[in-house]
Design a protein around this motif. Structure first.
Motif, PDB file in Angstrom:
ATOM      1  N   ALA A  37       0.836  -1.206   0.000  1.00 56.66           N
ATOM      2  CA  ALA A  37       0.000   0.000   0.000  1.00 56.66           C
ATOM      3  C   ALA A  37       0.870   1.255   0.000  1.00 56.66           C
ATOM      4  O   ALA A  37       0.596   2.207  -0.737  1.00 56.66           O
ATOM      5  CB  ALA A  37      -0.937   0.000   1.205  1.00 56.66           C
ATOM      6  N   ARG A  38       1.920   1.247   0.821  1.00 63.07           N
ATOM      7  CA  ARG A  38       2.829   2.409   0.861  1.00 63.07           C
ATOM      8  C   ARG A  38       3.526   2.615  -0.488  1.00 63.07           C
ATOM      9  O   ARG A  38       3.613   3.739  -0.967  1.00 63.07           O
ATOM     10  CB  ARG A  38       3.881   2.233   1.960  1.00 63.07           C
ATOM     11  CG  ARG A  38       3.419   2.638   3.335  1.00 63.07           C
ATOM     12  CD  ARG A  38       4.555   2.732   4.345  1.00 63.07           C
ATOM     13  NE  ARG A  38       5.335   1.508   4.455  1.00 63.07           N
ATOM     14  CZ  ARG A  38       4.987   0.443   5.188  1.00 63.07           C
ATOM     15  NH1 ARG A  38       3.857   0.460   5.857  1.00 63.07           N
ATOM     16  NH2 ARG A  38       5.766  -0.607   5.244  1.00 63.07           N
ATOM     17  N   THR A  61     -12.008  -9.746   7.082  1.00 62.93           N
ATOM     18  CA  THR A  61     -10.624  -9.387   7.348  1.00 62.93           C
ATOM     19  C   THR A  61     -10.092  -8.588   6.160  1.00 62.93           C
ATOM     20  O   THR A  61     -10.783  -8.449   5.152  1.00 62.93           O
ATOM     21  CB  THR A  61      -9.753 -10.644   7.588  1.00 62.93           C
ATOM     22  OG1 THR A  61      -8.467 -10.249   8.044  1.00 62.93           O
ATOM     23  CG2 THR A  61      -9.619 -11.488   6.336  1.00 62.93           C
ATOM     24  N   THR A  62      -8.879  -8.083   6.287  1.00 64.59           N
ATOM     25  CA  THR A  62      -8.264  -7.405   5.145  1.00 64.59           C
ATOM     26  C   THR A  62      -7.874  -8.448   4.097  1.00 64.59           C
ATOM     27  O   THR A  62      -7.727  -9.639   4.401  1.00 64.59           O
ATOM     28  CB  THR A  62      -7.010  -6.622   5.576  1.00 64.59           C
ATOM     29  OG1 THR A  62      -6.112  -7.505   6.242  1.00 64.59           O
ATOM     30  CG2 THR A  62      -7.366  -5.451   6.474  1.00 64.59           C
ATOM     31  N   ILE A  63      -7.742  -7.975   2.863  1.00 66.24           N
ATOM     32  CA  ILE A  63      -7.316  -8.846   1.768  1.00 66.24           C
ATOM     33  C   ILE A  63      -6.159  -8.180   1.029  1.00 66.24           C
ATOM     34  O   ILE A  63      -6.021  -6.960   1.033  1.00 66.24           O
ATOM     35  CB  ILE A  63      -8.460  -9.156   0.776  1.00 66.24           C
ATOM     36  CG1 ILE A  63      -9.009  -7.873   0.153  1.00 66.24           C
ATOM     37  CG2 ILE A  63      -9.565  -9.963   1.472  1.00 66.24           C
ATOM     38  CD1 ILE A  63      -9.995  -8.104  -0.990  1.00 66.24           C
ATOM     39  N   LEU A  68      -0.708  -6.879  -5.730  1.00 65.11           N
ATOM     40  CA  LEU A  68       0.287  -7.486  -4.843  1.00 65.11           C
ATOM     41  C   LEU A  68       0.377  -8.980  -5.144  1.00 65.11           C
ATOM     42  O   LEU A  68       1.472  -9.532  -5.286  1.00 65.11           O
ATOM     43  CB  LEU A  68      -0.079  -7.256  -3.374  1.00 65.11           C
ATOM     44  CG  LEU A  68       0.727  -8.060  -2.341  1.00 65.11           C
ATOM     45  CD1 LEU A  68       2.224  -7.802  -2.467  1.00 65.11           C
ATOM     46  CD2 LEU A  68       0.229  -7.763  -0.937  1.00 65.11           C
ATOM     47  N   THR A  69      -0.765  -9.617  -5.252  1.00 65.24           N
ATOM     48  CA  THR A  69      -0.789 -11.044  -5.573  1.00 65.24           C
ATOM     49  C   THR A  69      -0.073 -11.299  -6.897  1.00 65.24           C
ATOM     50  O   THR A  69       0.760 -12.205  -7.000  1.00 65.24           O
ATOM     51  CB  THR A  69      -2.249 -11.546  -5.631  1.00 65.24           C
ATOM     52  OG1 THR A  69      -2.903 -11.237  -4.398  1.00 65.24           O
ATOM     53  CG2 THR A  69      -2.305 -13.039  -5.882  1.00 65.24           C
ATOM     54  N   PRO A 102     -10.258 -13.702  -3.537  1.00 61.67           N
ATOM     55  CA  PRO A 102      -9.394 -12.857  -2.712  1.00 61.67           C
ATOM     56  C   PRO A 102      -8.313 -13.659  -1.997  1.00 61.67           C
ATOM     57  O   PRO A 102      -8.394 -14.886  -1.878  1.00 61.67           O
ATOM     58  CB  PRO A 102     -10.373 -12.262  -1.691  1.00 61.67           C
ATOM     59  CG  PRO A 102     -11.403 -13.333  -1.535  1.00 61.67           C
ATOM     60  CD  PRO A 102     -11.565 -13.937  -2.922  1.00 61.67           C
ATOM     61  N   VAL A 103      -7.317 -12.926  -1.507  1.00 68.38           N
ATOM     62  CA  VAL A 103      -6.270 -13.494  -0.653  1.00 68.38           C
ATOM     63  C   VAL A 103      -6.410 -12.825   0.715  1.00 68.38           C
ATOM     64  O   VAL A 103      -5.890 -11.729   0.937  1.00 68.38           O
ATOM     65  CB  VAL A 103      -4.860 -13.258  -1.231  1.00 68.38           C
ATOM     66  CG1 VAL A 103      -3.802 -13.821  -0.286  1.00 68.38           C
ATOM     67  CG2 VAL A 103      -4.731 -13.869  -2.623  1.00 68.38           C
TER      68      VAL A 103
END
Length: 154
Positions: A37-38, A61-63, A68-69, A102-103
């Motif tokens: 994200a940064r 939860t967050t994914i 990124l994946t 999703p991951v």
């Protein structure tokens, strides 16, 4: 060490249609997600706001970001197929990329590879298309399927 080694274009061509893998498992952490994200500037809450994701996300939860994946495939690539006997290999891009599932943070992922195309493009260069499939442990659907295009100078 790679699961398969191809010495030169001829051996690479012989791999067309053969699934290679899976790689070892890797856990996707919140630190991985926050770092991405940064770097990317994508701070959407579903990725970085743990409390809000617990309360509002359909995943509880967050994914991980889809990109990124996708980018994590490069960390698995050399564990699957090593190509020797060429002068140079460069990333030429990606063809069709999809993110069917999703991951979730804390998930373990692994990758499969399949060479789908090896084509001479002139001047000693070859184009190699490899389909990578990212599997999430316990998920029926893959997290990512994409066709990587690499140019190799033989």
């Amino acid at each position: 060490m790679a699961l398969v080694t191809a010495n030169g274009i001829g051996e690479l061509e012989s791999l067309i249609g053969q699934k290679v893998g899976p790689s070892e498992w890797r856990t996707v952490t919140q630190e991985d997600i926050d770092t991405f994200a940064r770097v990317s500037g994508d701070h959407q809450w579903i990725h970085v706001d743990v409390e809000r994701a617990k309360a509002e996300s359909p995943f509880g939860t967050t994914i991980a970001h889809g990109n990124l994946t996708l980018s994590m495939i490069d960390g698995f690539r050399n564990d699957l197929i090593e190509v020797t006997g060429i002068k140079l290999g460069i990333n030429y891009g990606w063809n069709k990329i999809r993110f069917p599932a999703p991951v979730p943070v804390g998930s373990r992922i692994r990758v499969w590879a399949e060479i789908t195309e090896v084509e001479e493009v002139g001047g000693g260069w070859w184009q190699v298309v490899t389909r990578f499939t990212v599997e999430v442990e316990g998920s029926e659907k893959p997290a990512c399927v994409g066709d990587s295009v690499v140019r190799m100078l033989a």
